[in-house]
Design a protein around this motif. Sequence first.
Motif, short mmCIF file in Angstrom:
data_model
loop_
_atom_site.label_atom_id
_atom_site.label_comp_id
_atom_site.label_asym_id
_atom_site.label_seq_id
_atom_site.Cartn_x
_atom_site.Cartn_y
_atom_site.Cartn_z
N ASP A 140 49.55 39.29 13.46
CA ASP A 140 50.63 39.67 13.09
C ASP A 140 51.95 39.21 14.10
OD1 ASP A 140 53.35 41.93 13.37
OD2 ASP A 140 52.31 42.13 11.49
N PHE A 141 51.71 39.01 15.47
CA PHE A 141 52.57 38.28 16.34
C PHE A 141 52.77 36.96 16.00
CE2 PHE A 141 51.46 41.98 19.35
CZ PHE A 141 52.51 42.66 18.95
N LEU A 142 51.69 36.16 15.50
CA LEU A 142 51.54 34.85 15.29
C LEU A 142 52.38 34.54 14.00
CD1 LEU A 142 47.96 33.61 15.78
CD2 LEU A 142 50.06 32.82 17.11
N LYS A 143 52.40 35.51 12.90
CA LYS A 143 53.03 35.50 11.71
C LYS A 143 54.58 35.44 12.35
CE LYS A 143 49.73 37.44 8.67
NZ LYS A 143 49.20 38.31 7.85
N GLN A 144 54.95 36.62 13.09
CA GLN A 144 56.45 36.70 13.37
C GLN A 144 57.09 35.59 14.24
OE1 GLN A 144 57.58 40.30 15.36
NE2 GLN A 144 55.64 41.59 14.48
N ILE A 145 56.20 34.79 15.06
CA ILE A 145 56.44 33.63 15.91
C ILE A 145 56.93 32.53 14.73
CG2 ILE A 145 55.59 31.86 17.15
CD1 ILE A 145 54.07 33.64 18.60
N PRO A 202 57.12 45.99 16.08
CA PRO A 202 55.91 46.32 16.23
C PRO A 202 55.38 46.27 14.83
CG PRO A 202 57.52 47.87 17.01
CD PRO A 202 58.19 46.93 16.76
N PRO A 203 53.89 45.90 15.05
CA PRO A 203 53.28 45.60 13.61
C PRO A 203 53.50 46.70 12.51
CG PRO A 203 51.83 44.71 15.25
CD PRO A 203 53.07 45.68 16.01
N LYS A 204 53.61 46.39 11.31
CA LYS A 204 53.92 47.59 10.19
C LYS A 204 52.58 48.37 10.17
CE LYS A 204 55.32 48.00 5.49
NZ LYS A 204 54.61 49.07 5.06
N GLY A 216 39.28 44.65 34.70
CA GLY A 216 39.33 45.58 35.60
C GLY A 216 40.43 46.65 35.44
N ASN A 217 41.06 46.91 36.50
CA ASN A 217 42.10 48.25 36.44
C ASN A 217 43.42 47.57 36.26
OD1 ASN A 217 40.04 49.87 37.04
ND2 ASN A 217 40.18 49.59 39.17
N HIS A 218 43.48 46.65 35.26
CA HIS A 218 45.00 46.22 35.08
C HIS A 218 45.87 46.96 34.32
CE1 HIS A 218 47.75 43.23 34.12
NE2 HIS A 218 47.72 43.50 32.71
N VAL A 219 47.00 47.07 35.11
CA VAL A 219 48.31 48.10 34.29
C VAL A 219 49.17 46.95 34.10
CG1 VAL A 219 49.56 49.92 34.58
CG2 VAL A 219 47.36 50.21 35.38
N PRO A 220 49.70 46.71 32.79
CA PRO A 220 50.70 45.86 32.48
C PRO A 220 52.03 46.23 33.44
CG PRO A 220 49.57 46.54 30.57
CD PRO A 220 49.37 47.56 31.85
N ARG A 221 52.79 45.41 33.58
CA ARG A 221 54.25 45.57 34.40
C ARG A 221 55.17 46.15 33.61
NH1 ARG A 221 56.66 40.44 37.12
NH2 ARG A 221 58.79 40.96 36.54
N PHE A 222 54.99 45.70 32.24
CA PHE A 222 56.15 46.06 31.25
C PHE A 222 55.26 46.95 30.07
CE2 PHE A 222 57.73 42.28 32.97
CZ PHE A 222 59.20 42.53 33.15
N SER A 223 56.07 47.84 29.60
CA SER A 223 55.48 48.53 28.56
C SER A 223 55.42 47.84 27.32
CB SER A 223 56.45 49.83 28.33
OG SER A 223 57.66 49.20 27.74
N MET A 224 54.82 48.12 26.35
CA MET A 224 54.71 47.10 25.01
C MET A 224 56.17 46.90 24.43
SD MET A 224 53.26 45.42 22.99
CE MET A 224 51.32 45.55 22.92
N LYS A 225 56.87 48.05 24.53
CA LYS A 225 58.28 47.91 23.99
C LYS A 225 58.85 46.91 24.66
CE LYS A 225 62.50 50.24 22.94
NZ LYS A 225 63.36 51.50 23.12
#
Length: 178
Positions: A10-15, A60-62, A86-95
């Motif tokens: 979906d993200f590739l289609k948006q790009i 956000p995808p439909k 591992g225990n990776h927590v992203p620095r940014f939320s998905m939004k």
Amino acid sequence: MDLLSRLSDDFLKQIKEVIRKASENLQHGENTTMLPIVPNKRGRKTSTKLVFEVGFSFEPPKFCKDENIDLDKELLNLYEEGASRGNHVPRFSMKGRLENWLLEKRERCTSTTTSTKEERKTQYTYYHHLSSNLKFRSQPELIHFLLHGGLPHKQHRKQAKHGNKKRNRGCKKRKLAE
């Protein structure tokens, strides 16, 4: 099809859609530069020419809305299940990862031979995430950031089989220390 592959498709289609719209606007003579152009940090003269620059945000995808999927929770669950590092927590939320993007298309002219004036134009596409000040040069890097919230790990070069003994000993010590 699992969630990560559905999201990346979906993200590739948006790009591709953003690139298509910007190219169409450029062909119709419309100005696609929506944000101010930032000069090079080090004041160097660049050998590339800006073709267009477009600000955009991912949607956000439909299917996530239709299936009531909370992307932040689902992606964190994948981390806990061990599907990611591992225990990776992203620095940014998905939004935060979906908003504030800048698509930049640059063109570099290179002559095919030194004696002729024929020029070949090579185009480069860059994706800037304005919130994190990160720059991506490829779509796989961009998709990895959107899904995992970080940069992909760089693969380490393999050690030379033949070489200076002192250098090889130092490499072995570093490997043991890790």
